[in-house]
Design an enzyme around this catalytic site. Structure first.
Site, PDB file in Angstrom:
ATOM      1  N   ARG A  89      21.184 -64.442  31.264  1.00 19.79           N
ATOM      2  CA  ARG A  89      21.309 -66.012  31.146  1.00 19.79           C
ATOM      3  C   ARG A  89      22.011 -66.486  31.684  1.00 19.79           C
ATOM      4  NH1 ARG A  89      21.976 -70.119  27.598  1.00 19.79           N
ATOM      5  NH2 ARG A  89      20.810 -72.260  27.910  1.00 19.79           N
TER       6      ARG A  89
ATOM      7  N   LYS B 144      31.242 -68.314  28.686  1.00 17.01           N
ATOM      8  CA  LYS B 144      31.797 -68.966  27.330  1.00 17.01           C
ATOM      9  C   LYS B 144      32.431 -68.614  27.118  1.00 17.01           C
ATOM     10  CE  LYS B 144      26.865 -68.622  25.091  1.00 17.01           C
ATOM     11  NZ  LYS B 144      26.407 -68.451  24.767  1.00 17.01           N
TER      12      LYS B 144
END
Length: 277
Positions: free
Chosen positions: A252, A218
């Site tokens: 995740r 991210k």
């Protein structure tokens, strides 16, 4: 039977299976059906404990996808993967109809970025199906969330949000033991907010539910490392270990094999380290 979410010594790994042509990090790579199924089976082989199938990109600025298109992308993948492997499948959606059809096709967990808020029927679908639930926090929507995220106190605000969601779900007859909390790294958060969240995982776990962290590749890693999205694996691993040290329950990730190796190696050393009593 109902799905209870329980976890062990090191975090469980939820492998990301994108069926979207426009996802931010592996966009288009797996968007046709066969490749999405292949990707899921490979992640399972690499040691994924859970497989998360999603049909709508929720990267910053993403436009919503129609219900028909999301169903077309996800449901055949869920049923094929369920037929070919035993790893539990979660459906990454905030649309109750996608959740309903995916659960009927063999998924056992609903992973909803909105914390079951965007679709008024989602709570009902989840309560009827007795599935596992990942309840995430987002500020705004994927389209708007990164415009100007603002909190009085990000950790305190999120704790309040999770308490409220847990009580709404309990009132709807959902056993809290089926719920996992996800603070939503990057979903209406600055890099600073993300680091604040990632250093306070214990506070989220103090609500008595497992905590899922989705930090893989991210944007906040760009802030820390200055690297583009395809060069963030090492940073992803570094944060995974920092999360594991705080007993995060589920991570995740895109790169299951690499993160798993790092965690297994870390754990081999960590469990021999004598802890002062």
């Amino acid at each position: 039977g109902s799905v209870e979410m329980t976890t062990g010594a090191r975090p469980l790994l939820m492998g990301i299976v994108n069926t979207t042509p426009d996802s931010f990090s592996d966009g288009g790579q797996w968007h046709d059906h066969g490749r999405a199924v292949e990707q899921a089976l490979r992640l399972a082989e690499d040691g994924a404990d859970l497989l998360d199938v999603g049909g709508e990109s929720t990267r910053p600025g993403a436009e919503p996808v129609s219900l028909e298109e999301e169903l077309r992308r996800t449901i055949p993948v869920v049923s094929d993967v369920r037929r070919r492997c035993k790893t539990p499948i979660s459906i990454d959606t905030y649309k109750s109809e996608v959740a309903r059809q995916a659960l009927d096709a063999g998924a056992t967990i609903v992973n909803d970025i909105s914390g079951l808020r965007f679709d008024p029927r989602m709570v009902d679908v989840c309560s009827r199906h007795d599935c596992g639930i990942v309840c995430m926090h987002i500020q705004g929507t994927p389209l708007t969330m990164q415009a100007a995220p603002r909190y009085d106190d990000v950790v305190g605000d999120l704790l309040e949000y999770f308490r409220e969601r847990l009580s709404v779900l309990a009132d709807a007859g959902v056993n809290p033991r089926r719920v996992v909390l996800d603070p939503g790294i990057g979903f209406g958060k600055t890099a600073e907010h993300n680091l604040e969240i990632l250093s306070h995982i214990a506070e989220f776990r103090s609500l008595g539910r497992p905590v899922l962290i989705g930090h893989s590749r991210k944007g906040f890693l760009k802030k820390i490392l200055g690297r583009p999205v395809d060069e963030r694996l090492s940073g992803t691993i570094g944060v995974a270990i920092a999360a594991a040290m705080q007993h995060a329950d589920i991570l995740r990730v895109h790169d299951v094999a690499a993160v798993r190796d790092a965690l297994v190696a870390w754990q081999a050393v960590a469990e021999r380290t004598t802890r002062p009593s």
